[in-house]
Design a protein around this motif. Sequence first.
Motif, mmCIF file in Angstrom:
data_model
loop_
_atom_site.group_PDB
_atom_site.id
_atom_site.type_symbol
_atom_site.label_atom_id
_atom_site.label_comp_id
_atom_site.label_asym_id
_atom_site.label_seq_id
_atom_site.Cartn_x
_atom_site.Cartn_y
_atom_site.Cartn_z
ATOM 1 N N GLY A 154 56.710 55.189 64.191
ATOM 2 C CA GLY A 154 56.858 54.123 63.453
ATOM 3 C C GLY A 154 57.233 52.919 64.218
ATOM 4 O O GLY A 154 57.883 51.950 63.699
ATOM 5 N N ASP A 155 56.550 52.913 65.738
ATOM 6 C CA ASP A 155 56.860 51.822 66.343
ATOM 7 C C ASP A 155 55.767 50.863 66.489
ATOM 8 O O ASP A 155 55.468 50.428 67.614
ATOM 9 N N GLY A 156 54.581 51.135 65.677
ATOM 10 C CA GLY A 156 53.208 50.694 65.701
ATOM 11 C C GLY A 156 53.388 49.105 65.189
ATOM 12 O O GLY A 156 54.563 48.510 65.131
ATOM 13 N N ASP A 157 52.475 48.740 64.818
ATOM 14 C CA ASP A 157 52.223 47.154 64.375
ATOM 15 C C ASP A 157 52.097 47.216 63.038
ATOM 16 O O ASP A 157 51.293 47.504 62.144
ATOM 17 N N ALA A 158 53.317 46.814 62.360
ATOM 18 C CA ALA A 158 53.413 46.898 60.772
ATOM 19 C C ALA A 158 52.564 45.810 60.176
ATOM 20 O O ALA A 158 51.998 46.127 59.080
ATOM 21 N N THR A 159 52.459 44.890 60.597
ATOM 22 C CA THR A 159 51.317 43.627 60.161
ATOM 23 C C THR A 159 49.888 44.345 60.112
ATOM 24 O O THR A 159 49.391 44.256 59.067
ATOM 25 N N TYR B 175 54.301 50.762 58.604
ATOM 26 C CA TYR B 175 54.448 49.721 57.679
ATOM 27 C C TYR B 175 55.220 50.402 56.419
ATOM 28 O O TYR B 175 56.008 50.099 55.841
ATOM 29 N N LEU B 176 54.610 51.547 56.278
ATOM 30 C CA LEU B 176 55.224 52.537 55.135
ATOM 31 C C LEU B 176 56.711 52.740 55.603
ATOM 32 O O LEU B 176 57.702 52.819 54.477
ATOM 33 N N LYS B 177 56.915 52.957 56.701
ATOM 34 C CA LYS B 177 58.424 53.222 57.157
ATOM 35 C C LYS B 177 59.284 51.831 57.008
ATOM 36 O O LYS B 177 60.327 51.904 56.772
ATOM 37 N N TYR B 178 58.516 50.635 57.282
ATOM 38 C CA TYR B 178 59.255 49.505 57.225
ATOM 39 C C TYR B 178 59.494 49.280 55.787
ATOM 40 O O TYR B 178 60.838 48.760 55.372
ATOM 41 N N LEU B 179 58.683 49.758 54.840
ATOM 42 C CA LEU B 179 58.907 49.300 53.289
ATOM 43 C C LEU B 179 59.865 50.198 53.033
ATOM 44 O O LEU B 179 60.811 49.949 52.263
ATOM 45 N N TRP C 15 55.181 38.872 49.307
ATOM 46 C CA TRP C 15 55.305 39.453 50.675
ATOM 47 C C TRP C 15 54.727 40.901 50.555
ATOM 48 O O TRP C 15 54.055 41.333 51.582
ATOM 49 N N THR C 16 54.875 41.519 49.578
ATOM 50 C CA THR C 16 54.212 42.985 49.547
ATOM 51 C C THR C 16 52.797 42.964 49.190
ATOM 52 O O THR C 16 52.044 43.791 49.569
ATOM 53 N N TYR C 17 52.594 41.951 48.319
ATOM 54 C CA TYR C 17 50.977 41.909 47.831
ATOM 55 C C TYR C 17 50.080 41.573 49.157
ATOM 56 O O TYR C 17 48.950 41.707 49.048
ATOM 57 N N GLY C 18 50.565 40.612 49.929
ATOM 58 C CA GLY C 18 49.744 40.247 51.020
ATOM 59 C C GLY C 18 48.962 39.004 50.541
ATOM 60 O O GLY C 18 48.902 38.667 49.297
ATOM 61 N N PRO C 19 48.146 38.301 51.516
ATOM 62 C CA PRO C 19 47.454 37.271 51.054
ATOM 63 C C PRO C 19 46.068 37.620 50.400
ATOM 64 O O PRO C 19 45.701 38.956 50.558
ATOM 65 N N TYR C 20 45.589 36.890 49.842
ATOM 66 C CA TYR C 20 44.221 37.336 48.948
ATOM 67 C C TYR C 20 43.359 37.558 49.928
ATOM 68 O O TYR C 20 42.928 36.823 50.872
ATOM 69 N N ASP C 21 42.424 38.465 49.612
ATOM 70 C CA ASP C 21 41.297 38.812 50.212
ATOM 71 C C ASP C 21 40.520 39.725 49.099
ATOM 72 O O ASP C 21 41.029 40.569 48.499
ATOM 73 N N PRO C 22 39.153 39.038 48.910
ATOM 74 C CA PRO C 22 38.409 39.703 47.943
ATOM 75 C C PRO C 22 38.259 41.108 47.799
ATOM 76 O O PRO C 22 37.870 41.583 46.906
ATOM 77 N N SER C 23 38.384 41.959 49.024
ATOM 78 C CA SER C 23 37.789 43.136 49.224
ATOM 79 C C SER C 23 38.862 44.101 48.491
ATOM 80 O O SER C 23 38.727 44.964 47.745
ATOM 81 N N GLY D 245 55.960 33.084 60.204
ATOM 82 C CA GLY D 245 57.165 32.953 59.334
ATOM 83 C C GLY D 245 58.151 34.016 59.774
ATOM 84 O O GLY D 245 57.786 34.818 60.751
ATOM 85 N N SER D 246 59.199 34.168 58.940
ATOM 86 C CA SER D 246 60.178 35.377 59.295
ATOM 87 C C SER D 246 59.700 36.754 58.917
ATOM 88 O O SER D 246 60.372 37.593 59.144
ATOM 89 N N TYR D 247 58.806 36.658 57.892
ATOM 90 C CA TYR D 247 58.307 38.187 57.139
ATOM 91 C C TYR D 247 57.646 38.995 58.262
ATOM 92 O O TYR D 247 56.497 38.715 58.480
ATOM 93 N N VAL D 248 58.320 40.052 58.875
ATOM 94 C CA VAL D 248 57.452 40.770 60.031
ATOM 95 C C VAL D 248 56.097 41.214 59.526
ATOM 96 O O VAL D 248 55.249 41.157 60.423
ATOM 97 N N PRO D 249 56.021 42.062 58.546
ATOM 98 C CA PRO D 249 54.780 42.410 58.325
ATOM 99 C C PRO D 249 53.720 41.762 57.916
ATOM 100 O O PRO D 249 52.642 42.113 57.437
ATOM 101 N N LEU D 250 53.697 40.585 57.936
ATOM 102 C CA LEU D 250 52.688 39.536 57.668
ATOM 103 C C LEU D 250 52.606 38.651 59.107
ATOM 104 O O LEU D 250 51.598 37.774 58.996
#
Lengths: 274, 543
Positions: free
Chosen positions: A152-157, A227-231, B299-307, B90-95
């Motif tokens: 779980g130390d990968g790239d979450a984005t 990412y799933l671990k982050y959630l 933030w969970t849904y993420g940005p729009y992308d048509p796919s 911004g601050s939200y890491v997974p994005l």
Amino acid sequence: MSKFSSKIRRVNSPGSQRKTGRRSPLATVALIVIGLMSTGGAYAMFSSTAAAETPAVTQTTIAAGEKLFAANCATCHGLSVQGSATGPSLIGVGAASVDFQVGTGRMPLAAGGPQAEKKPVQFTDSQTKELAAYIASLAPGPALPSSAYLKGDGDATKGAELFRINCAMCHNVAGAGGALTAGKYAPALSGVTGAHIYEAMVSGPQSMPVFNDLNITPQEKADIVTYLKYLDKNPSPGGVDLGNLGPVSEGLFIWIFGLGALVAVTVWIAAKAN
Amino acid sequence: MSTETPTRTPPSTVVVASRGQRFTGAAVNYVDERTSISGLVRELGRKIFPDHWSFMLGEVALYSFVVILLTGTFLTFFYQPSMADVVYNGSYVPLKGLHMSAAMASSLDISFDIRGGLLMRQVHHWAALLFVASIGLHMLRVFFTGAFRKPREINWFIGFVLFILAMAEGFTGYSLPDDLLSGNGLRIIDGMVKGIPLVGSWISWLLFGGEFPGTHIVARLFTLHILLLPAILIAALGAHLLLMIINKHTQFAGPGRTNDNVVGVPIMPTFAAKAGGFFFIVFGALVLMGAFFTINPIWTYGPYDPSPVSAGTQPDWYIGFADGALRMMPPGLEFDVFGHPLSLNIMIPLLVLPIFLGLVAFYPFIEAWITGDKREHHIAERPRNAPTRTAIGAAGVTFYAVLWATASSDLIATHFHVSIEDVIHSMQLLVFVGPVVAYLLTKRITLGLQKKDREIALHGFESGRIVRLPGGEYIEVHEQLDEYERWRLVSYLDYEPLMVRPDERGRITVAQRARAGLSSWFFEDRISPPTTTEVEREHASQH
């Protein structure tokens, strides 16, 4: 080799040589033997410690796995793993598949149905690994993932983006699960171990497609696990997440609790003071 | 009493008003001399509100709208209605580091990097859901009590327009963050528009400024959301409230409450205090919801992308009925007519839903025509006393509810462990059978309740006390209602089916026949309220 043996013969042949200050020619032999044995032993020791890191697939584990298979799985999957009317052949499904199916309790199947349900695990971890080793010994297939990808130390984005593109259409964008056809469903992913997520991707259990290493590389799989671990680790910044089910649970909430509470207030306001 | 009053009051207080009172008096006078507002205040201040809880549902809608305006204004300070590509930092890491539209990035900044922004966003969204929900409940109250009858038909229609505007506001707002969920919602709208034969593609290109999603739609929806729609909404809301004051409130029948008066509390001062307090209760409830319950986690849904399309993609609840109608359509309804695709699977919902909404909008006029009733009605009917209308309402609610439930068919399938096909098929059946069953059941239940009321009004309650009379006869003592309670049960209007009558030229028109037919459908089955004579006779012969 022949050169070596002839040398030995040569040093051995002059048996009646007078003792001198020089060491006996046999000492060379002894030295070689000791040298060979110690390196061999050390190598054996080294390799056995390495086996503790990644599961050692020895003939004993495979044999144990075969016994477990015959006792618990063969009714449906066939005594020689060839499959039957009630269960598919497991030739070539790989250790990853076995570890996922058995390790999450889906196998052995409790009852027929649209799909195998997650339930309390029936085997110990070592038994599961034995079964996996047995199935993997029959034909090559997806192996157990290396623990390096499961930390779980990968790239979450990146993992989040890959998840939205590849997984969200069935598992929901927040991993809350979703419906499939004919009573099947994609399960919720909260609380699933990294190993099981990874194994599911490489083995494609039930309705799930296989995401092989060319499709999503091991590192990208590790990102998805991250990412799933982050959630799992981070609760919703907005408060109670209402099951992450989106507008349906929000709508139910506003009608039942929001409007419900305010209607109660209107009744209270309009009540006659007694 | 009046002779005693002067002796009680000390003379000193009569003479001088305090400085504050003098200032208030002077200020009010200053304003009144320049605006003549006292007439308005007098009129408004005397407006009477009957005290029944169900009359306050519209207030919930009004107050949540005020909350929407306040929080929405805050959001416009920080939101950027642009689809320009930016990298989120911004601050939200997974994005972090992801490309997205400025709209999405600014919505995330509101959520994570602007103090109080997330609370404001969540309160705004919860208030929007509450706004439409309370409008819905308010409409049901007005419908089932017949409060839409003359002279309030026009106000019903304005209210209906407000309901539609609220939905439009909700939908345009839902699309603004440009997240994955709202983008999917827009794509469905795009698909519906494109499903219109001949003009569909043109309208879609006009709407999106090119192929979906384009780079214009968010800015356009923003203009609609904060400018055009709110302007119309506020104008319609003003008209709605003004007509409410002009027409006065309805009230439930009761002793002293007639068709010609309104019994209740005036706005000034009691009701204003109560209503002001109620506003803060609604505001407080919404802030609590915004503070503790996640809504629309973009933030969970993420940005729009048509796919990508997520499982469990739903619109907000008030658009659910339309989504359900689409989900319900069976396969095999797409045809090719002279090289043009004809998508009946989209056309049918696009035609049926406006018909349904049209029936809702024009129901007061339809019912007035059927009953031929030209009188003014200021007494709210109890739903049981208008069986056919109540049954029609129940059928309509059932129809709507089935469509609504179908919008969550996938969640019904996963949460109740059934197959999604079975859910859809059940809904397809229910959408036809459900309203009919609801109609028949409701009508029987209302007639049953009316019979029970009549019985109680005439004979009172069975007390369970058995008395032996001197002659040896046993009777059960019935407890009678008092006059006040009986009034509630017996005072309602009794309608009879219209007779078919020839017009002045001696003809019976088709419209006449239709009207007579509908009228007998409305009033064939009815329980007449007990007359005074009946009540008196029953009481004279009473045990």
